[in-house]
Design a protein around this motif. Structure first.
Motif, short mmCIF file in Angstrom:
data_model
loop_
_atom_site.label_atom_id
_atom_site.label_comp_id
_atom_site.label_asym_id
_atom_site.label_seq_id
_atom_site.Cartn_x
_atom_site.Cartn_y
_atom_site.Cartn_z
N PHE A 61 13.42 11.55 2.55
CA PHE A 61 14.26 11.23 1.39
C PHE A 61 13.55 10.28 0.44
O PHE A 61 13.57 10.47 -0.78
N LEU A 62 12.92 9.23 0.98
CA LEU A 62 12.24 8.22 0.17
C LEU A 62 10.84 8.02 0.75
O LEU A 62 10.70 7.52 1.87
N ASP A 63 9.82 8.39 -0.02
CA ASP A 63 8.44 8.30 0.43
C ASP A 63 7.67 7.40 -0.53
O ASP A 63 7.93 7.44 -1.75
N TYR A 64 6.72 6.60 0.00
CA TYR A 64 6.05 5.65 -0.88
C TYR A 64 4.78 5.10 -0.28
O TYR A 64 4.54 5.18 0.93
N ASN A 65 3.95 4.49 -1.14
CA ASN A 65 2.84 3.64 -0.74
C ASN A 65 2.80 2.45 -1.69
O ASN A 65 2.66 2.61 -2.90
N PHE A 66 2.94 1.24 -1.14
CA PHE A 66 2.90 0.01 -1.93
C PHE A 66 1.55 -0.72 -1.80
O PHE A 66 1.38 -1.78 -2.39
N ASP A 67 0.65 -0.18 -1.03
CA ASP A 67 -0.60 -0.90 -0.72
C ASP A 67 -1.78 -0.24 -1.44
O ASP A 67 -2.21 0.85 -1.08
N VAL A 68 -2.33 -0.93 -2.44
CA VAL A 68 -3.43 -0.37 -3.24
C VAL A 68 -4.69 -0.18 -2.39
O VAL A 68 -5.56 0.61 -2.76
N THR A 69 -4.80 -0.88 -1.29
CA THR A 69 -5.98 -0.72 -0.43
C THR A 69 -5.93 0.56 0.39
O THR A 69 -6.92 0.95 1.01
N LYS A 70 -4.78 1.22 0.39
CA LYS A 70 -4.62 2.45 1.17
C LYS A 70 -4.52 3.70 0.31
O LYS A 70 -4.20 4.79 0.80
N GLY A 71 -4.76 3.54 -0.98
CA GLY A 71 -4.71 4.69 -1.87
C GLY A 71 -3.80 4.45 -3.06
O GLY A 71 -3.34 3.33 -3.31
N GLU A 72 -3.54 5.51 -3.81
CA GLU A 72 -2.74 5.43 -5.02
C GLU A 72 -1.30 5.02 -4.71
O GLU A 72 -0.70 5.46 -3.74
N ILE A 73 -0.76 4.13 -5.56
CA ILE A 73 0.64 3.71 -5.43
C ILE A 73 1.55 4.85 -5.88
O ILE A 73 1.34 5.46 -6.94
N TYR A 74 2.57 5.15 -5.09
CA TYR A 74 3.53 6.18 -5.49
C TYR A 74 4.88 5.89 -4.86
O TYR A 74 4.98 5.24 -3.82
N ILE A 75 5.94 6.36 -5.51
CA ILE A 75 7.30 6.34 -4.98
C ILE A 75 7.91 7.69 -5.29
O ILE A 75 7.88 8.16 -6.44
N LYS A 76 8.47 8.33 -4.30
CA LYS A 76 9.10 9.63 -4.49
C LYS A 76 10.46 9.62 -3.81
O LYS A 76 10.59 9.20 -2.65
N CYS A 77 11.46 10.10 -4.52
CA CYS A 77 12.82 10.15 -3.99
C CYS A 77 13.34 11.58 -4.08
O CYS A 77 13.32 12.20 -5.15
N MET A 78 13.76 12.12 -2.95
CA MET A 78 14.35 13.47 -2.90
C MET A 78 13.42 14.52 -3.48
O MET A 78 13.84 15.39 -4.24
#
Length: 634
Positions: A61-78
């Motif tokens: 439902f809610l997918d994300y990455n908040f850590d710039v050291t692990k790749g591109e920042i993204y937030i996706k909902c549904m």
């Protein structure tokens, strides 16, 4: 996280009338909050069931990455779902929920004492211009390479109406992507006859609206009312992907260059609908009034999308809070029996100046709210005791253009209130306080306010510059969304937002870049270094307190002080004129050379409790600045 029990001392409580609230107790708030954090898919999935989806989402439902050291920042909902926000706000409320005849907006224009009510079904054929324009874009899908813009012939910046067209024409030349704006759609507004406000007497096409004393180019300018003639009421919605752009709003950055904050369809819809319903405890018979401008994020989230998603009845007021007299706000409350009232601390402090006598007939009020900046305890007490008659809880909401909706806020029946505190996080929001080194602080502490995971309504990017999005909000402390605000947490776990740590001040509702003021000061030949922070002001909210380090051999005196004030005023504007200027032989810095503005704010306010100073390179600088601090405005 959330304290197990609410604080018992030095707090205020909501009235007994709110015990049937959506969140009726602190225990219920804590239960729902823990669910929203531990199992966000289930929590927000339940919320999503109240809306129409053309196709269902797939995967998380809610997918994300908040850590710039692990790749591109993204937030996706549904991701994978499709819907249409305008369809959910209007069409469904008319057809499925049978709210077609319920009043959506009471529209009041004080300059001619004109008012009009609009039902939800009347909104569909485009009768309430600027809200309708926003919803229409959502109805048909969004493409930000704008080729047309919209304006009004007059606005109510002061009694009698201010001609706004020339200002608009000067700024409308290019869209954010640099494309020329080819058309300007002009709304006929505040003409002599009330009918003209709603455009019931439409002028011929390609001719200026009657009574408008504005420059008019028939090759570029179009009249709103003329365009609406003969338009069909039928318009099929565009079914948008969940993460399709909904709108872009511009907010100031530390360099002064605006950032295009991009919000997307599904997450923003879910979050504004939920925050409006819960924070204001919206009930079917409520009349809600938010005094914000529609063009800013508060107007988007809590005049347009949030209220309409709940089928709410709202007041739209165009005018000034003190015109034609200082009782105007309370007259509107009485006229429409407003139950939930949402305004800015600046407006509250302005009205406080006139005393208690103009405040009358407020028996309909049930919940009061504040937005835009932290409210000082004195204004909070007046708002609670006088306006709310000690019976209306105050929801002191902290949030940003970037967050889409409330992130720290009391809930009316559930959260004991402390004057000046935004209290506790909303569902799905996980705040933390970091020190200069990026370490999480536990218990009572003060530092950078950050968030550890996303909620559906958070921004997705800076339009046209994802790199800027990452560097502004995620680079300083990898793994966290950085608000840019300072915050302290008290022994009860309550959060107190102290204002922008680095770059922005809120002066009379105007956001000012401290970096820009500092640059203006340093341009003077006598100044080697400058730092600017905010100091509380009884009316303006914040005033500018400036520290200047002079070049060797230069003496600080009243003549230099006047020159510095003049330089800032001429380069930026009168609103940026410093209220205080202090001669600072040195500035408090970390061992890595960063100015610790948090400590400068303490000095400006004469607050001796400094918090964590472990990263301070030279502690003697702080004591010297305390000794030399300004006591009166210059």
């Amino acid at each position: 996280m959330i304290p197990e029990k609410p604080p018992q001392e030095n707090v205020f409580h909501g009235s007994e009338e709110l015990k049937e609230a959506h969140v009726p107790s602190f225990d219920k708030y804590r239960e729902l909050y823990m669910k929203s954090v531990d199992n966000p898919d289930e929590f927000w999935g339940d919320v999503a069931k109240d809306f129409f989806w053309k196709t269902k989402h797939t995967g998380q439902f809610l997918d994300y990455n908040f850590d710039v050291t692990k790749g591109e920042i993204y937030i996706k909902c549904m991701e994978g779902a499709s819907t249409n926000i305008c369809y959910n706000l209007l069409d469904r409320n008319v057809h499925e929920k049978k709210l077609a005849d319920k009043v959506a907006f009471f529209w009041s224009v004080c300059v001619c004492d004109f008012s009009r009510s609009m039902s939800i079904s009347q909104l569909c054929p485009l009768r309430l211009p600027f809200i309708v324009a926003s919803l229409s874009c959502g109805h048909r899908g969004v493409d930000a390479a704008s080729r047309a813009s919209e304006s009004s012939s007059r606005s109510l910046e002061r009694p009698g109406g201010l001609l706004s067209t020339n200002l608009w024409k000067a700024s409308r030349r290019f869209s954010p992507k640099g494309f020329p704006v080819g058309r300007c759609i002009m709304l006929k507004h505040l003409s002599k006859e009330p009918e003209g406000i709603l455009g019931s007497q439409s002028p011929p096409a390609k001719r200026p609206c009657p009574d408008l004393q504005v420059p008019w180019n028939p090759e570029v300018d179009l009249c709103w009312h003329a365009l609406l003639r003969g338009v069909s009421d039928e318009c099929e919605p565009e079914w948008c992907d969940s993460e399709d752009p909904l709108f872009i709003l511009y907010t100031s950055g530390s360099t002064g260059k605006p950032k295009g904050v991009l919000h997307t369809v599904s997450g923003y819809m879910l979050y504004t609908a939920t925050t409006f319903k819960v924070v204001f405890d919206h009930q079917p018979d409520d009349v809600y009034w938010c005094t914000a401008d529609i063009g800013w994020i508060t107007g988007h989230s809590y005049i347009t999308y949030g209220p309409l998603a709940n089928g709410a009845t709202s007041v739209l007021f165009e005018g000034l809070p003190t015109y034609p007299d200082v009782s105007r706000m309370w007259e509107i409350v009485d006229k429409y029996n407003v139950t939930k009232f949402y305004t800015a601390p600046t407006a509250i402090r302005l009205l406080m100046k006139f005393g208690n006598e103009p405040v009358y007939k407020r028996s309909s009020l049930k919940v009061l709210g504040t937005v835009g900046e932290p409210i000082n305890p004195e204004a909070w007490q007046w708002y609670y005791n006088v306006v709310g008659e000690k019976r209306c809880p105050i929801v002191d909401t902290f949030w940003q253009t970037e967050t889409g909706g409330h992130v720290l806020t009391p809930l009316p029946a559930a959260t004991p209130m402390k004057p000046g505190s935004a209290t506790l996080p909303f569902f799905g929001v996980v705040p933390a306080i970091l020190n200069e080194s990026g370490e999480e602080l536990e218990g009572p502490s003060e530092g950078y306010l950050v968030f550890k995971q996303p909620w559906p309504g958070v921004m997705r990017t800076v339009y046209g510059s994802h790199e800027r999005f990452e560097s502004t909000y995620f680079k300083k402390f990898p793994g966290y969304y950085v608000t840019g605000d300072g915050c302290r947490r008290d022994k009860d776990g309550y959060f107190w937002v102290t204002g922008r740590i680095d770059d922005m001040l809120n002066v009379s509702g105007h956001l000012l870049s401290t970096a820009e003021v500092e640059s203006s000061l340093v341009e003077h030949e006598a100044v080697a270094e400058a730092a600017v922070v905010g100091r509380p002001h009884p009316v303006k909210g914040e005033s500018l307190y400036c520290f200047v380090t002079l070049n060797d051999g230069v003496m600080y005196n009243s003549e230099l002080e006047a020159e510095l004030k003049k330089q800032v005023r001429e380069k930026i504007g009168a609103i940026a004129t410093p209220d205080y200027i202090q001669n600072a032989p040195g500035l408090p810095k970390t061992r890595s050379g960063k100015i610790m503005r948090r400590l400068l704010r303490k000095i400006a306010c004469d607050e001796r409790e400094l918090g964590d100073v472990s990263t301070l390179a030279d502690s003697t600088v702080v004591e010297q600045l305390f000794q030399n601090r300004c006591c009166t405005a210059v």
